[in-house]
Motif scaffolding. Sequence first.
Motif: not given
Length: 190
Positions: A161-184
């Motif tokens: 669930m921890l998004i890891v990217e090296q460039q700002p553009e890819a980071l923001i794309r990943a944040i916008r597409g984030y789907q959280p897992p079920a809570s613990k």
Amino acid sequence: MKVAVFCGSSFGHDARYRDIAEALGRHLASEGIDLVFGGGNVGLMGVVADAVLAAGGKVYGVIPESLRERELAHAGLTQLEVVADMHQRKARMSELADAFVALPGGPGTMDELFEAWTWGQLGYHRKPCAVLNAHGYYDQLLAFVRHMAGEGFLKPQYADMLIVEQQPEALIRAIRGYQPPASKWADPAR
């Protein structure tokens, strides 16, 4: 959208960290994303805030009274909130933000990142938590995260669930597409 950025109150030894903070700030503003940060005018904190402001974006700072008194508060923000202590700062930043990003930083940055990530794992929020792994800064931390998962102290879905990217553009794309897992605690297979 508002993104909380956690980062160093110093610049580090490598000028490329300053460059990536500026690039992230410019990209946030270009995407119409507001910055939430610790309210300081020093180090990478000041760099990312200045970059957002220079590009026409909005910046919301949250700073403890003791740091404001030391004249570390950024004077040119869209809004600056002064709170009693670091606990209130983190809680308020969490309330304001729709996502969390860590740039290079020290123990304070790690504290903020791990708290936001833990809260997501526990289901206190469903917001993305991300690392901008500029120039491999977080490689060793990410190896330790894999070690925690390998040793059975972190389920793979919570490591992932921890998004890891090296460039700002890819980071923001990943944040916008984030789907959280079920809570613990909602996961019957914990």
